[in-house]
Scaffold this motif. Sequence first.
Motif, mmCIF file in Angstrom:
data_model
loop_
_atom_site.group_PDB
_atom_site.id
_atom_site.type_symbol
_atom_site.label_atom_id
_atom_site.label_comp_id
_atom_site.label_asym_id
_atom_site.label_seq_id
_atom_site.Cartn_x
_atom_site.Cartn_y
_atom_site.Cartn_z
ATOM 1 N N LYS A 132 -23.708 -73.620 -21.764
ATOM 2 C CA LYS A 132 -24.214 -73.457 -23.130
ATOM 3 C C LYS A 132 -23.846 -72.091 -23.691
ATOM 4 O O LYS A 132 -23.513 -71.967 -24.871
ATOM 5 C CB LYS A 132 -25.732 -73.642 -23.149
ATOM 6 C CG LYS A 132 -26.194 -75.078 -22.922
ATOM 7 C CD LYS A 132 -27.698 -75.181 -23.040
ATOM 8 C CE LYS A 132 -28.163 -76.623 -22.839
ATOM 9 N NZ LYS A 132 -29.657 -76.730 -22.938
ATOM 10 N N ASP A 133 -23.893 -71.079 -22.842
ATOM 11 C CA ASP A 133 -23.521 -69.728 -23.276
ATOM 12 C C ASP A 133 -22.044 -69.675 -23.661
ATOM 13 O O ASP A 133 -21.674 -69.084 -24.683
ATOM 14 C CB ASP A 133 -23.800 -68.713 -22.155
ATOM 15 C CG ASP A 133 -25.271 -68.662 -21.774
ATOM 16 O OD1 ASP A 133 -26.117 -68.875 -22.657
ATOM 17 O OD2 ASP A 133 -25.564 -68.401 -20.592
ATOM 18 N N LEU A 165 -21.436 -71.557 -26.950
ATOM 19 C CA LEU A 165 -21.872 -70.765 -28.105
ATOM 20 C C LEU A 165 -20.816 -69.716 -28.447
ATOM 21 O O LEU A 165 -20.453 -69.546 -29.616
ATOM 22 C CB LEU A 165 -23.196 -70.062 -27.790
ATOM 23 C CG LEU A 165 -23.663 -69.022 -28.814
ATOM 24 C CD1 LEU A 165 -23.913 -69.680 -30.169
ATOM 25 C CD2 LEU A 165 -24.926 -68.309 -28.317
ATOM 26 N N ALA A 166 -20.301 -69.024 -27.423
ATOM 27 C CA ALA A 166 -19.289 -67.986 -27.650
ATOM 28 C C ALA A 166 -18.014 -68.573 -28.247
ATOM 29 O O ALA A 166 -17.423 -67.997 -29.168
ATOM 30 C CB ALA A 166 -18.983 -67.267 -26.344
ATOM 31 N N LYS A 167 -17.589 -69.729 -27.757
ATOM 32 C CA LYS A 167 -16.381 -70.375 -28.278
ATOM 33 C C LYS A 167 -16.573 -70.781 -29.732
ATOM 34 O O LYS A 167 -15.672 -70.608 -30.565
ATOM 35 C CB LYS A 167 -16.032 -71.604 -27.431
ATOM 36 C CG LYS A 167 -15.525 -71.283 -26.043
ATOM 37 C CD LYS A 167 -15.257 -72.561 -25.253
ATOM 38 C CE LYS A 167 -14.804 -72.249 -23.837
ATOM 39 N NZ LYS A 167 -14.597 -73.491 -23.041
ATOM 40 N N MET A 168 -17.739 -71.325 -30.042
ATOM 41 C CA MET A 168 -18.013 -71.762 -31.405
ATOM 42 C C MET A 168 -17.992 -70.574 -32.364
ATOM 43 O O MET A 168 -17.397 -70.637 -33.447
ATOM 44 C CB MET A 168 -19.376 -72.448 -31.463
ATOM 45 C CG MET A 168 -19.762 -72.919 -32.858
ATOM 46 S SD MET A 168 -21.486 -73.442 -32.959
ATOM 47 C CE MET A 168 -22.312 -71.850 -32.827
ATOM 48 N N MET A 169 -18.626 -69.487 -31.964
ATOM 49 C CA MET A 169 -18.678 -68.307 -32.820
ATOM 50 C C MET A 169 -17.297 -67.659 -32.965
ATOM 51 O O MET A 169 -16.917 -67.211 -34.048
ATOM 52 C CB MET A 169 -19.690 -67.302 -32.263
ATOM 53 C CG MET A 169 -21.128 -67.794 -32.314
ATOM 54 S SD MET A 169 -22.324 -66.608 -31.635
ATOM 55 C CE MET A 169 -22.249 -65.310 -32.875
ATOM 56 N N SER A 228 -33.692 -68.575 -24.220
ATOM 57 C CA SER A 228 -34.596 -69.675 -23.905
ATOM 58 C C SER A 228 -35.603 -69.853 -25.028
ATOM 59 O O SER A 228 -36.441 -68.978 -25.268
ATOM 60 C CB SER A 228 -35.337 -69.409 -22.591
ATOM 61 O OG SER A 228 -36.381 -70.339 -22.391
ATOM 62 N N THR A 229 -35.524 -70.971 -25.735
ATOM 63 C CA THR A 229 -36.451 -71.239 -26.835
ATOM 64 C C THR A 229 -37.888 -71.313 -26.329
ATOM 65 O O THR A 229 -38.817 -70.806 -26.970
ATOM 66 C CB THR A 229 -36.093 -72.568 -27.523
ATOM 67 O OG1 THR A 229 -34.747 -72.484 -28.021
ATOM 68 C CG2 THR A 229 -37.031 -72.840 -28.688
ATOM 69 N N ALA A 230 -38.070 -71.923 -25.160
ATOM 70 C CA ALA A 230 -39.417 -72.060 -24.585
ATOM 71 C C ALA A 230 -40.023 -70.697 -24.280
ATOM 72 O O ALA A 230 -41.189 -70.433 -24.571
ATOM 73 C CB ALA A 230 -39.353 -72.907 -23.317
#
Length: 215
Positions: free
Chosen positions: A86-87, A90-94, A136-138
């Motif tokens: 996931k990390d 996120l980096a690739k998308m940005m 972490s959203t939680a």
Amino acid sequence: MRLRISLTCVWCIAILALAAPLLAATLDKGKLEVSWFSDDAIFREADEIDYLWVSEGFELDGKLLLFKPWPAPEFLGPKASERDEKDHQLAKMMSSTMHEVFASAFAKAYGDRIKTSFESGNILVEGRIVDSSTGSTAAKMWVGFGAGAGNTTIDVRFVDAASGKGLGGFHHRVVSGTNWSTTEGKFFNWVDETAESFAKKGFQKLYAKGKKVKD
């Protein structure tokens, strides 16, 4: 005796050659590679910028800036191997739109004082993501106090297109610590605010007022 001295010199040279990469200057626990900017870069902590370096006299006014697409993220630092899929996503998308984000922010902040382009320019604006975490959203919701915060760390440099010489740049980590904010959203807000700060105060003033970096 001469043979022994010669062999000793050879061993010393070999050891230094092997150690050279390890001796390369780094900051921010290895996430900031000084040589990526310039071997003589000296970083300072400026307003809202973790690490800022500016060569003498450098400003953007009157320049044509070429914003180059960012390469695939390459995580640095001791926690690079701990980042999950996931990390990395996120980096690739940005990274895919980061040059457009910076071009828009600088064009808005500077107005007709500069020109921006994706095709040509006398100042190259290059960047890369060196670390990213979705957090972490939680943990943000239930623990609070910064727990589970997401973050993204970037390098941005300004390079003279004709000579290839680095003229300035910055390294910064944006942290998203609340349960209603996101890493991407807070980061894009920071880009806009930073571009405005450069336009209003100037690189030289921000750098001159900066504090010596303590890593």
